[in-house]
Design an enzyme around this catalytic site. Sequence first.
Site, short mmCIF file in Angstrom:
data_model
loop_
_atom_site.label_atom_id
_atom_site.label_comp_id
_atom_site.label_asym_id
_atom_site.label_seq_id
_atom_site.Cartn_x
_atom_site.Cartn_y
_atom_site.Cartn_z
N LYS A 115 14.83 -24.54 10.16
CA LYS A 115 14.89 -23.78 8.90
C LYS A 115 13.53 -23.18 8.55
O LYS A 115 13.47 -22.11 7.95
CB LYS A 115 15.41 -24.65 7.75
CG LYS A 115 16.91 -24.89 7.86
CD LYS A 115 17.61 -24.90 6.51
CE LYS A 115 19.12 -24.91 6.69
NZ LYS A 115 19.86 -25.14 5.48
N LYS A 197 27.22 -21.76 16.25
CA LYS A 197 28.28 -22.22 15.35
C LYS A 197 28.56 -21.21 14.25
O LYS A 197 27.67 -20.45 13.84
CB LYS A 197 27.95 -23.59 14.77
CG LYS A 197 27.04 -23.57 13.59
CD LYS A 197 27.00 -24.93 12.92
CE LYS A 197 26.26 -24.83 11.60
NZ LYS A 197 27.08 -24.45 10.46
N LYS A 200 28.28 -19.90 7.17
CA LYS A 200 28.54 -19.04 6.02
C LYS A 200 27.35 -18.17 5.67
O LYS A 200 27.48 -17.18 4.96
CB LYS A 200 29.02 -19.85 4.82
CG LYS A 200 28.05 -20.90 4.29
CD LYS A 200 28.61 -21.53 3.02
CE LYS A 200 28.57 -23.04 3.01
NZ LYS A 200 27.22 -23.62 3.02
P1 ATP Z 1 24.69 -22.71 6.02
O1 ATP Z 1 24.74 -21.56 6.95
O2 ATP Z 1 24.31 -22.36 4.60
O3 ATP Z 1 23.97 -23.92 6.56
P2 ATP Z 1 27.16 -23.89 6.85
O4 ATP Z 1 28.34 -23.01 7.08
O5 ATP Z 1 26.44 -24.44 8.02
O6 ATP Z 1 26.21 -23.12 5.86
P3 ATP Z 1 26.95 -26.42 5.41
O7 ATP Z 1 26.99 -26.41 3.91
O8 ATP Z 1 25.63 -26.57 6.10
O9 ATP Z 1 27.67 -25.07 5.92
O10 ATP Z 1 27.94 -27.52 5.95
C1 ATP Z 1 29.03 -28.04 5.20
C2 ATP Z 1 29.87 -28.92 6.10
O11 ATP Z 1 30.57 -28.08 7.04
C3 ATP Z 1 29.07 -29.92 6.95
O12 ATP Z 1 29.80 -31.13 6.98
C4 ATP Z 1 29.02 -29.29 8.32
O13 ATP Z 1 28.92 -30.27 9.36
C5 ATP Z 1 30.34 -28.53 8.37
N1 ATP Z 1 30.27 -27.32 9.21
C6 ATP Z 1 29.47 -26.25 9.00
N2 ATP Z 1 29.68 -25.32 9.93
C7 ATP Z 1 30.62 -25.80 10.78
C8 ATP Z 1 31.28 -25.29 11.95
N3 ATP Z 1 30.99 -24.10 12.43
N4 ATP Z 1 32.21 -26.05 12.57
C9 ATP Z 1 32.52 -27.27 12.07
N5 ATP Z 1 31.95 -27.81 10.97
C10 ATP Z 1 31.02 -27.10 10.32
MG MG Z 2 24.56 -25.70 7.78
#
Ligand code: ATP
Ligand code: MG
Length: 333
Positions: A115, A197, A200
């Site tokens: 990050k 992965k 969002k």
């Molecule tokens: P950011 O990009 O802001 O980090 P993010 O999409 O990675 O957003 P998080 O808020 O970091 O979302 O994660 C929320 C939950 O969703 C966590 O439990 C994480 O393990 C799960 N998660 C996030 N992205 C994935 C993915 N691509 N596949 C499966 N699980 C996911």
């Molecule tokens: Mg994340």
Amino acid sequence: MEEVKKRVLSMLQPTGTFTLGNYFGAIKNFIPLQDEYECVYAMADLHAITVRQEPAALRQNVMKSYALTLACGIDLEKSILFLQSQVHEHAELAWILNCYTQFGELSRMTQFKDKSAKHADNVNAGLFTYPVLMAADILLYQADYVPIGADQKQHLELTRNIAERFNTLYSPTFKVPDPLIPKTGARIMSLQEPTKKMSKSDPNVNSFVSLLDDTDTVIRKFKRAVTDSEACVRFAEGKDGINNLMGIYSCATGKTYEEIEKEFEGKGYGDFKLAVGEVVADTLKPIQEKYNQIITDKAYLEACFADNAMKAERIARKTVSKVMKKVGYIINK
Ligand code: ATP
Ligand code: MG
């Protein structure tokens, strides 16, 4: 005798609209846990500001994320769902635990390295101590289990170390939590770069499907998904795009990879992508209908925030009082 349920704790960052990755990897798995465990869920809005947020957008995202989580099936009769910033014990315990965490330990966190490289213009202290706030989030509730994806393993290990250190230094204070690896947990990859992965916060909107995308958008995004030139729907090494679409189709239908291969035998990627798009759009429709009801009822949402913050605080306060006594602080009667 009433059975005492084990407690599960999990938090989601309200930094955007949840994606299919958040749904299949996290939120969907939270739903069945509600019957087996006492579940405490929260929107991690304190964590969200480690990256610069526009205030109006943050407020919107918190509202939307909360309503979406309810729409996905978190039931407030069974579980607690609160906003982290409304329970001040999180910040309080995080400060204390900061003093029981070593600089060296935090320096080894790979998420901090990632990050800080991504946001090189804003490597703030909060980004560095983020795992301590996460430890406080978990330990405040004396959680038995924390459902986590692979990206959070290192942070949970640190939480366990901090808890054990404090318990050894004073006397047993914190429950040392175990990870809960969901039985059906899936890692959903980006539709545009299937070795990365789905996320969002990805600037390319075609890389993810948001839970609020309408049917046409969902189908269009799957149509554009990156695949390969073999034109055969089968799960194999090197076919990252197709493997990911098969994973998504499997999550949405419950079908095995073998069943999916059979279903699309002799068919092209066009048919397969359309089928994935349609089944995902069908999965999202009832969630979106419920979401639209909840998000327009501001009074209901505000009542949920207040009620759930109070429930969370009741548990959290007990832990903070215990910790303060052990550290040697004077508590007014
Ligand atoms: P950011 O990009 O802001 O980090 P993010 O999409 O990675 O957003 P998080 O808020 O970091 O979302 O994660 C929320 C939950 O969703 C966590 O439990 C994480 O393990 C799960 N998660 C996030 N992205 C994935 C993915 N691509 N596949 C499966 N699980 C996911
Ligand atoms: Mg994340």
